[in-house]
Design a protein around this motif. Structure first.
Motif, PDB file in Angstrom:
ATOM      1  N   ASP A   1     -15.247   9.639 -14.401  1.00  0.00           N
ATOM      2  CA  ASP A   1     -14.926   8.467 -15.212  1.00  0.00           C
ATOM      3  C   ASP A   1     -14.951   8.851 -16.692  1.00  0.00           C
ATOM      4  N   VAL A   2     -14.467   7.924 -17.509  1.00  0.00           N
ATOM      5  CA  VAL A   2     -14.460   8.082 -18.955  1.00  0.00           C
ATOM      6  C   VAL A   2     -15.072   6.833 -19.573  1.00  0.00           C
ATOM      7  N   GLN A   3     -16.019   7.033 -20.480  1.00  0.00           N
ATOM      8  CA  GLN A   3     -16.582   5.944 -21.262  1.00  0.00           C
ATOM      9  C   GLN A   3     -16.186   6.157 -22.721  1.00  0.00           C
ATOM     10  N   PHE A   4     -15.861   5.069 -23.397  1.00  0.00           N
ATOM     11  CA  PHE A   4     -15.386   5.177 -24.771  1.00  0.00           C
ATOM     12  C   PHE A   4     -16.519   4.964 -25.769  1.00  0.00           C
ATOM     13  N   GLY A   5     -16.477   5.754 -26.828  1.00  0.00           N
ATOM     14  CA  GLY A   5     -17.334   5.562 -27.989  1.00  0.00           C
ATOM     15  C   GLY A   5     -16.461   5.402 -29.219  1.00  0.00           C
ATOM     16  N   GLU A   6     -17.044   4.917 -30.303  1.00  0.00           N
ATOM     17  CA  GLU A   6     -16.266   4.645 -31.512  1.00  0.00           C
ATOM     18  C   GLU A   6     -16.391   5.778 -32.513  1.00  0.00           C
ATOM     19  N   ILE A   7     -15.284   6.087 -33.191  1.00  0.00           N
ATOM     20  CA  ILE A   7     -15.259   7.071 -34.268  1.00  0.00           C
ATOM     21  C   ILE A   7     -15.040   6.336 -35.584  1.00  0.00           C
ATOM     22  N   ASN A   8     -15.712   6.778 -36.612  1.00  0.00           N
ATOM     23  CA  ASN A   8     -15.430   6.305 -37.970  1.00  0.00           C
ATOM     24  C   ASN A   8     -14.609   7.345 -38.701  1.00  0.00           C
ATOM     25  N   GLY A   9     -13.602   6.897 -39.440  1.00  0.00           N
ATOM     26  CA  GLY A   9     -12.753   7.819 -40.171  1.00  0.00           C
ATOM     27  C   GLY A   9     -13.498   8.603 -41.230  1.00  0.00           C
ATOM     28  N   SER A  10     -14.647   8.096 -41.673  1.00  0.00           N
ATOM     29  CA  SER A  10     -15.409   8.793 -42.703  1.00  0.00           C
ATOM     30  C   SER A  10     -16.224   9.960 -42.142  1.00  0.00           C
ATOM     31  N   ASP A  11     -16.367  10.030 -40.810  1.00  0.00           N
ATOM     32  CA  ASP A  11     -17.199  11.080 -40.211  1.00  0.00           C
ATOM     33  C   ASP A  11     -16.668  11.392 -38.811  1.00  0.00           C
ATOM     34  N   PRO A  12     -15.536  12.088 -38.723  1.00  0.00           N
ATOM     35  CA  PRO A  12     -14.852  12.212 -37.437  1.00  0.00           C
ATOM     36  C   PRO A  12     -15.417  13.263 -36.490  1.00  0.00           C
ATOM     37  N   PHE A  13     -16.273  14.171 -36.957  1.00  0.00           N
ATOM     38  CA  PHE A  13     -16.650  15.325 -36.131  1.00  0.00           C
ATOM     39  C   PHE A  13     -18.120  15.366 -35.718  1.00  0.00           C
ATOM     40  N   THR A  14     -18.991  14.631 -36.417  1.00  0.00           N
ATOM     41  CA  THR A  14     -20.432  14.766 -36.161  1.00  0.00           C
ATOM     42  C   THR A  14     -20.809  14.422 -34.731  1.00  0.00           C
ATOM     43  N   ALA A  15     -20.258  13.344 -34.184  1.00  0.00           N
ATOM     44  CA  ALA A  15     -20.618  12.953 -32.821  1.00  0.00           C
ATOM     45  C   ALA A  15     -20.226  14.012 -31.797  1.00  0.00           C
ATOM     46  N   LEU A  16     -19.168  14.776 -32.100  1.00  0.00           N
ATOM     47  CA  LEU A  16     -18.800  15.899 -31.234  1.00  0.00           C
ATOM     48  C   LEU A  16     -19.828  17.023 -31.356  1.00  0.00           C
ATOM     49  N   ARG A  17     -20.160  17.353 -32.574  1.00  0.00           N
ATOM     50  CA  ARG A  17     -21.035  18.505 -32.809  1.00  0.00           C
ATOM     51  C   ARG A  17     -22.467  18.264 -32.332  1.00  0.00           C
ATOM     52  N   THR A  18     -22.897  17.017 -32.312  1.00  0.00           N
ATOM     53  CA  THR A  18     -24.246  16.720 -31.839  1.00  0.00           C
ATOM     54  C   THR A  18     -24.295  16.514 -30.332  1.00  0.00           C
ATOM     55  N   GLY A  19     -23.141  16.416 -29.671  1.00  0.00           N
ATOM     56  CA  GLY A  19     -23.115  16.182 -28.237  1.00  0.00           C
ATOM     57  C   GLY A  19     -23.145  14.722 -27.847  1.00  0.00           C
ATOM     58  N   GLU A  20     -23.146  13.827 -28.838  1.00  0.00           N
ATOM     59  CA  GLU A  20     -23.106  12.396 -28.518  1.00  0.00           C
ATOM     60  C   GLU A  20     -21.824  12.054 -27.763  1.00  0.00           C
ATOM     61  N   HIS A  21     -20.720  12.672 -28.159  1.00  0.00           N
ATOM     62  CA  HIS A  21     -19.443  12.505 -27.471  1.00  0.00           C
ATOM     63  C   HIS A  21     -19.002  13.853 -26.904  1.00  0.00           C
ATOM     64  N   ASP A  22     -18.316  13.807 -25.764  1.00  0.00           N
ATOM     65  CA  ASP A  22     -17.791  15.034 -25.152  1.00  0.00           C
ATOM     66  C   ASP A  22     -16.454  15.439 -25.765  1.00  0.00           C
ATOM     67  N   ALA A  23     -15.674  14.461 -26.198  1.00  0.00           N
ATOM     68  CA  ALA A  23     -14.366  14.735 -26.783  1.00  0.00           C
ATOM     69  C   ALA A  23     -13.986  13.571 -27.673  1.00  0.00           C
ATOM     70  N   HIS A  24     -13.073  13.827 -28.599  1.00  0.00           N
ATOM     71  CA  HIS A  24     -12.519  12.793 -29.464  1.00  0.00           C
ATOM     72  C   HIS A  24     -10.999  12.816 -29.363  1.00  0.00           C
ATOM     73  N   VAL A  25     -10.398  11.669 -29.619  1.00  0.00           N
ATOM     74  CA  VAL A  25      -8.953  11.588 -29.815  1.00  0.00           C
ATOM     75  C   VAL A  25      -8.735  11.444 -31.317  1.00  0.00           C
ATOM     76  N   LEU A  26      -8.239  12.521 -31.955  1.00  0.00           N
ATOM     77  CA  LEU A  26      -8.138  12.588 -33.413  1.00  0.00           C
ATOM     78  C   LEU A  26      -6.710  12.858 -33.844  1.00  0.00           C
ATOM     79  N   TRP A  27      -6.345  12.297 -35.009  1.00  0.00           N
ATOM     80  CA  TRP A  27      -5.025  12.640 -35.529  1.00  0.00           C
ATOM     81  C   TRP A  27      -5.044  14.082 -36.018  1.00  0.00           C
ATOM     82  N   LEU A  28      -3.889  14.700 -35.958  1.00  0.00           N
ATOM     83  CA  LEU A  28      -3.745  16.108 -36.326  1.00  0.00           C
ATOM     84  C   LEU A  28      -3.267  16.234 -37.771  1.00  0.00           C
ATOM     85  N   PRO A  29      -3.605  17.366 -38.436  1.00  0.00           N
ATOM     86  CA  PRO A  29      -4.229  18.551 -37.847  1.00  0.00           C
ATOM     87  C   PRO A  29      -5.754  18.461 -37.827  1.00  0.00           C
ATOM     88  N   VAL A  30      -6.351  19.193 -36.901  1.00  0.00           N
ATOM     89  CA  VAL A  30      -7.795  19.431 -36.882  1.00  0.00           C
ATOM     90  C   VAL A  30      -7.969  20.941 -36.957  1.00  0.00           C
TER      91      VAL A  30
END
Length: 296
Positions: free
Chosen positions: A120-149
């Protein structure tokens, strides 16, 4: 025809050289010759024309190659799907998205759940002011981000969404009467400043630093969340470009969303921490690649 003989036939059909075929498959050249001769006797046809200088498929051999290659490809795809389904069973991914993007991703999530029962997939919220921290801390497994990254510790996967941009303006802003906006209009207005936690190159992909004519686009006041952006826009302190999905799911009083026809299409991709590239995440990425981008 046994699977090993099929492999020998298809490899020889590609290499057209008995020695290279043997080397590639780690068998003797005699084994290759015996396998081909055996199949030619069994089928009662010549599959390869051989001379001292060249090896070439006969018309029957070319047709057999096409038929067998299709069968082998289907076999491999079936095994890959079965392996991916087994790897992903029973695991839940935490996927970070902006706003209502989760609704746009429904075809992807439904396909993933269908392919991988129990996942399954559960959604979490991203803030445009801090798009990567939740990934780096492991809070989220993946993000859907506009490119480029372009972050060395993050992996960019397949594009999952595409869409245009709108400009959020106060309802009494002069642009609101015009009904449309251009990137050049940004030079006459302030846009939100998201602060230092989001890389400038990434913010600039959504909110350019200069207009097409080279004028600097003023930044400020500061905001961190989507709702803070809307509050600042509604109060007339700034305008701000957003993905067009914002206009589809939001009708805040005092704000008008104007299309920006000259803004290039935005591409949004699955992105994850490179050290957490596990089987479930790969299964989601493969599903996204197979499905292709969803147009918002």
């Amino acid at each position: 025809m046994e699977l090993r003989d099929i492999e020998i036939f298809l490899t020889l059909a590609e290499e057209l050289h008995f020695g290279r075929t043997a080397e590639r498959l780690h068998v003797s050249q005699a084994r290759v010759s015996q396998a081909i001769a055996k199949q030619e006797r069994r089928l009662g046809v010549v599959l390869f024309d051989r001379t001292n200088r060249r090896v070439a498929l006969t018309p029957v051999g070319r047709r057999l190659r096409e038929d067998l290659q299709q069968a082998v490809d289907l076999l491999r795809e079936g095994l890959a799907r079965a392996e991916a389904a087994g790897a992903g069973t029973g695991q839940t991914l935490r996927l970070g998205v902006f706003g209502h993007a989760g609704h746009e991703l429904r075809p992807l999530i439904e396909a993933f759940r269908s392919r991988h029962p129990g996942s399954d997939v559960q959604f979490g919220e991203i803030n445009g002011s801090d798009p990567f921290t939740a990934l780096r801390t492991g809070e989220h497994d993946a993000h859907v981000l506009w490119l480029p990254v372009a972050e060395p510790d993050l992996t960019v996967g397949p594009t999952v969404l595409t869409g245009g941009r709108v400009l959020a303006v106060a309802a009494d802003h002069p642009l609101a009467e015009r009904g449309t906006a251009s990137l050049e209009d940004l030079g006459d207005n302030h846009v939100v400043d998201f602060g230092p936690d989001a890389p400038e190159y990434w913010i600039a992909a959504m909110v350019p630093t200069r207009t097409p004519l080279g004028r600097r686009i003023p930044r400020g006041p500061a905001a961190r969340t989507f709702h803070e952006v809307l509050s600042l826009v509604a109060s007339g302190q700034c305008v701000h470009p957003l993905g067009e999905i914002a206009a589809r799911y939001n009708r805040p009083p005092g704000i008008v969303f104007l299309p920006i026809p000259d803004a290039p299409t935005m591409h949004w991709a699955l992105t994850w921490r490179s050290t957490t590239d596990g089987p479930t995440l790969r299964a989601l990425a493969q599903t996204a690649a197979d499905l292709g981008p969803i147009s918002m």
